[in-house]
Design a protein around this motif. Structure first.
Motif, PDB file in Angstrom:
ATOM      1  N   ARG A 193      16.337  14.223  26.626  1.00 23.17           N
ATOM      2  CA  ARG A 193      17.641  14.393  27.280  1.00 23.17           C
ATOM      3  C   ARG A 193      17.467  14.949  28.690  1.00 23.17           C
ATOM      4  O   ARG A 193      18.092  14.474  29.648  1.00 23.17           O
ATOM      5  N   LEU A 194      16.611  15.940  28.829  1.00 28.13           N
ATOM      6  CA  LEU A 194      16.361  16.541  30.138  1.00 28.13           C
ATOM      7  C   LEU A 194      15.716  15.543  31.087  1.00 28.13           C
ATOM      8  O   LEU A 194      16.098  15.447  32.269  1.00 28.13           O
ATOM      9  N   CYS A 195      14.762  14.781  30.588  1.00 26.37           N
ATOM     10  CA  CYS A 195      14.089  13.779  31.430  1.00 26.37           C
ATOM     11  C   CYS A 195      15.075  12.718  31.910  1.00 26.37           C
ATOM     12  O   CYS A 195      15.029  12.304  33.081  1.00 26.37           O
ATOM     13  N   ILE A 200      13.387  10.963  34.964  1.00 21.76           N
ATOM     14  CA  ILE A 200      11.942  10.986  34.728  1.00 21.76           C
ATOM     15  C   ILE A 200      11.622  10.155  33.489  1.00 21.76           C
ATOM     16  O   ILE A 200      12.258  10.315  32.436  1.00 21.76           O
ATOM     17  N   GLU A 201      10.644   9.273  33.601  1.00 26.17           N
ATOM     18  CA  GLU A 201      10.210   8.472  32.462  1.00 26.17           C
ATOM     19  C   GLU A 201       9.275   9.283  31.582  1.00 26.17           C
ATOM     20  O   GLU A 201       8.564  10.175  32.050  1.00 26.17           O
ATOM     21  N   ALA A 202       9.244   8.932  30.291  1.00 22.82           N
ATOM     22  CA  ALA A 202       8.345   9.623  29.366  1.00 22.82           C
ATOM     23  C   ALA A 202       6.893   9.520  29.834  1.00 22.82           C
ATOM     24  O   ALA A 202       6.102  10.451  29.660  1.00 22.82           O
ATOM     25  N   GLY A 203       6.562   8.411  30.436  1.00 25.46           N
ATOM     26  CA  GLY A 203       5.198   8.209  30.928  1.00 25.46           C
ATOM     27  C   GLY A 203       4.811   9.127  32.062  1.00 25.46           C
ATOM     28  O   GLY A 203       3.628   9.251  32.395  1.00 25.46           O
ATOM     29  N   GLU A 204       5.804   9.793  32.654  1.00 21.86           N
ATOM     30  CA  GLU A 204       5.531  10.732  33.743  1.00 21.86           C
ATOM     31  C   GLU A 204       5.436  12.178  33.257  1.00 21.86           C
ATOM     32  O   GLU A 204       5.365  13.106  34.063  1.00 21.86           O
ATOM     33  N   VAL A 205       5.420  12.353  31.937  1.00 22.84           N
ATOM     34  CA  VAL A 205       5.377  13.689  31.351  1.00 22.84           C
ATOM     35  C   VAL A 205       3.971  13.988  30.829  1.00 22.84           C
ATOM     36  O   VAL A 205       3.365  13.172  30.129  1.00 22.84           O
ATOM     37  N   LEU A 215       4.499  18.213  17.668  1.00 18.82           N
ATOM     38  CA  LEU A 215       3.985  16.852  17.481  1.00 18.82           C
ATOM     39  C   LEU A 215       4.837  15.791  18.165  1.00 18.82           C
ATOM     40  O   LEU A 215       4.323  14.893  18.834  1.00 18.82           O
ATOM     41  N   ALA A 216       6.140  15.877  17.995  1.00 16.98           N
ATOM     42  CA  ALA A 216       7.018  14.855  18.569  1.00 16.98           C
ATOM     43  C   ALA A 216       6.950  14.864  20.094  1.00 16.98           C
ATOM     44  O   ALA A 216       7.005  13.814  20.736  1.00 16.98           O
ATOM     45  N   VAL A 217       6.825  16.045  20.690  1.00 13.91           N
ATOM     46  CA  VAL A 217       6.707  16.145  22.152  1.00 13.91           C
ATOM     47  C   VAL A 217       5.407  15.521  22.622  1.00 13.91           C
ATOM     48  O   VAL A 217       5.372  14.772  23.617  1.00 13.91           O
ATOM     49  N   LEU A 218       4.319  15.806  21.924  1.00 10.86           N
ATOM     50  CA  LEU A 218       3.015  15.259  22.320  1.00 10.86           C
ATOM     51  C   LEU A 218       2.992  13.740  22.179  1.00 10.86           C
ATOM     52  O   LEU A 218       2.349  13.046  22.969  1.00 10.86           O
ATOM     53  N   ALA A 219       3.706  13.219  21.191  1.00 16.41           N
ATOM     54  CA  ALA A 219       3.791  11.766  21.020  1.00 16.41           C
ATOM     55  C   ALA A 219       4.707  11.138  22.060  1.00 16.41           C
ATOM     56  O   ALA A 219       4.486  10.003  22.499  1.00 16.41           O
ATOM     57  N   TYR A 220       5.745  11.867  22.461  1.00 16.87           N
ATOM     58  CA  TYR A 220       6.716  11.365  23.445  1.00 16.87           C
ATOM     59  C   TYR A 220       6.112  11.260  24.837  1.00 16.87           C
ATOM     60  O   TYR A 220       6.353  10.290  25.569  1.00 16.87           O
ATOM     61  N   ALA A 221       5.317  12.226  25.216  1.00 18.86           N
ATOM     62  CA  ALA A 221       4.803  12.295  26.583  1.00 18.86           C
ATOM     63  C   ALA A 221       3.809  11.182  26.877  1.00 18.86           C
ATOM     64  O   ALA A 221       3.088  10.715  25.995  1.00 18.86           O
ATOM     65  N   GLY A 222       3.780  10.795  28.135  1.00 20.06           N
ATOM     66  CA  GLY A 222       2.778   9.819  28.552  1.00 20.06           C
ATOM     67  C   GLY A 222       1.376  10.326  28.313  1.00 20.06           C
ATOM     68  O   GLY A 222       0.469   9.556  27.985  1.00 20.06           O
ATOM     69  N   ALA A 223       1.185  11.624  28.491  1.00 22.50           N
ATOM     70  CA  ALA A 223      -0.107  12.258  28.218  1.00 22.50           C
ATOM     71  C   ALA A 223       0.150  13.548  27.451  1.00 22.50           C
ATOM     72  O   ALA A 223       0.571  14.543  28.031  1.00 22.50           O
ATOM     73  N   GLY A 224      -0.053  13.499  26.145  1.00 22.05           N
ATOM     74  CA  GLY A 224       0.145  14.675  25.303  1.00 22.05           C
ATOM     75  C   GLY A 224      -1.190  15.231  24.863  1.00 22.05           C
ATOM     76  O   GLY A 224      -2.021  14.498  24.314  1.00 22.05           O
ATOM     77  N   TYR A 225      -1.406  16.515  25.105  1.00 21.78           N
ATOM     78  CA  TYR A 225      -2.686  17.161  24.812  1.00 21.78           C
ATOM     79  C   TYR A 225      -2.553  18.172  23.683  1.00 21.78           C
ATOM     80  O   TYR A 225      -1.710  19.069  23.741  1.00 21.78           O
ATOM     81  N   ALA A 226      -3.420  18.028  22.678  1.00 18.75           N
ATOM     82  CA  ALA A 226      -3.527  19.024  21.618  1.00 18.75           C
ATOM     83  C   ALA A 226      -4.524  20.085  22.053  1.00 18.75           C
ATOM     84  O   ALA A 226      -5.596  19.778  22.575  1.00 18.75           O
ATOM     85  N   MET A 227      -4.164  21.334  21.840  1.00 20.09           N
ATOM     86  CA  MET A 227      -5.085  22.422  22.139  1.00 20.09           C
ATOM     87  C   MET A 227      -6.234  22.416  21.126  1.00 20.09           C
ATOM     88  O   MET A 227      -6.063  22.012  19.979  1.00 20.09           O
ATOM     89  N   ALA A 228      -7.390  22.888  21.536  1.00 20.45           N
ATOM     90  CA  ALA A 228      -8.541  22.931  20.625  1.00 20.45           C
ATOM     91  C   ALA A 228      -8.267  23.799  19.411  1.00 20.45           C
ATOM     92  O   ALA A 228      -8.842  23.587  18.335  1.00 20.45           O
ATOM     93  N   ASN A 229      -7.394  24.776  19.546  1.00 18.38           N
ATOM     94  CA  ASN A 229      -7.029  25.683  18.453  1.00 18.38           C
ATOM     95  C   ASN A 229      -5.841  25.182  17.632  1.00 18.38           C
ATOM     96  O   ASN A 229      -5.282  25.929  16.829  1.00 18.38           O
ATOM     97  N   ALA A 230      -5.451  23.916  17.830  1.00 21.11           N
ATOM     98  CA  ALA A 230      -4.228  23.398  17.208  1.00 21.11           C
ATOM     99  C   ALA A 230      -4.343  23.300  15.682  1.00 21.11           C
ATOM    100  O   ALA A 230      -5.436  23.239  15.103  1.00 21.11           O
ATOM    101  N   HIS A 231      -3.181  23.251  15.045  1.00 21.60           N
ATOM    102  CA  HIS A 231      -3.054  23.019  13.604  1.00 21.60           C
ATOM    103  C   HIS A 231      -3.730  21.698  13.251  1.00 21.60           C
ATOM    104  O   HIS A 231      -3.746  20.756  14.043  1.00 21.60           O
ATOM    105  N   HIS A 232      -4.274  21.624  12.038  1.00 21.18           N
ATOM    106  CA  HIS A 232      -5.035  20.423  11.654  1.00 21.18           C
ATOM    107  C   HIS A 232      -4.187  19.152  11.706  1.00 21.18           C
ATOM    108  O   HIS A 232      -4.707  18.065  12.006  1.00 21.18           O
TER     109      HIS A 232
END
Length: 259
Positions: A193-195, A200-205, A215-232
């Motif tokens: 909604r904010l984008c 702003i396109e999702a691909g620019e996030v 999870l949904a945010v990381l999947a939505y973004a053009g580049a979503g990064y999981a932290m090394a300490n993330a949940h399995h």
């Protein structure tokens, strides 16, 4: 746009922002990126962090139920749970998890029933114990359910099918706490909604997160990064990785992108 979770992601394990991360955020802003905190925290839990980092624009709080203008200290959009729907979900929780404690995040305060014994030190001034959270005329921005006898994974497994369609159920830690929002309310929905408002396109996030509620945010973004300490579950679902929150993982990516 840079959309980042806070706890376990931008913040270290001691809840601080490192000088390196602060510098990387400033560089991203100077290059024209908008920084948006996307967090399970209520607005009151964002203000001090925003002041530390100089990020005073818009934050998505309470897992997407609130859009918050940090500089104005104003909730500009809210999607609370309907009271009757919240009552039904609470009844389902009580049946599935005996002894479960219930609380309500109102956006400004936390209403707790006696069985809800969880307290955050920084939030002590905002808790108010009541006989029933449903007898108050406060908005139910987020329903909280805790159990000292279960992990969040166990609680989620016990209730998710039973409340499907009635509410969004997620969690942002391993301890026995579930966070329940109105149907369709997620971090990713509020970010989209904010984008769209910004053009702003999702691909620019570029997004960062560590827990199932990210999870949904990381999947939505053009580049979503999981932290090394993330949940399995996050590590299993998200291909892009960065260093842990204690190794300035967000800063490491932003330095590559924005110098």
């Amino acid at each position: 746009m840079v959309a980042t979770d806070l706890d376990g992601t931008l913040l270290t394990s001691t809840g601080t922002i490192t000088p390196r991360t602060r510098k990387a955020l400033r560089s991203a802003r100077a290059a024209g990126a908008e920084i948006v905190f996307v967090t399970a925290r209520a607005p009151r839990g964002v203000r001090a962090i925003a002041e530390q980092t100089g990020v005073t624009g818009t934050a998505i709080c309470s897992n997407g139920a609130i859009t918050y203008d940090v500089a104005a200290d104003e909730i500009v959009h809210s999607r609370p749970l309907a009271p009757e729907g919240a009552r039904r979900v609470a009844a389902t929780l009580a049946e599935a998890i005996p002894g479960v404690g219930i609380a309500v995040e109102t956006g400004r305060n936390v209403l707790t029933e006696a069985a809800y014994t969880r307290r955050l030190v920084d939030d002590l001034a905002y808790y108010r114990e009541v006989g029933s959270v449903f007898d108050e005329s406060e908005p139910i921005v987020k329903l909280l359910a805790m159990s000292a006898a279960h992990t969040a994974d166990e609680m989620f497994t016990a209730v998710v099918a039973a409340v499907e369609g009635q509410a969004e159920v997620t969690y942002s830690g391993s301890e026995g706490l579930l966070e329940i929002s109105a149907p369709g309310v997620t971090k990713a929905g509020a970010l989209d909604r904010l984008c769209r408002e910004r053009g702003i396109e999702a691909g620019e996030v570029v997004a960062f997160g560590d827990m199932p509620n990210d999870l949904a945010v990381l999947a939505y973004a053009g580049a979503g990064y999981a932290m090394a300490n993330a949940h399995h579950l996050v590590l299993a679902a998200i291909e892009r990785r960065t260093l842990s929150n204690d190794e300035d993982g967000v800063a490491a990516v932003l330095e590559d992108l924005y110098g």
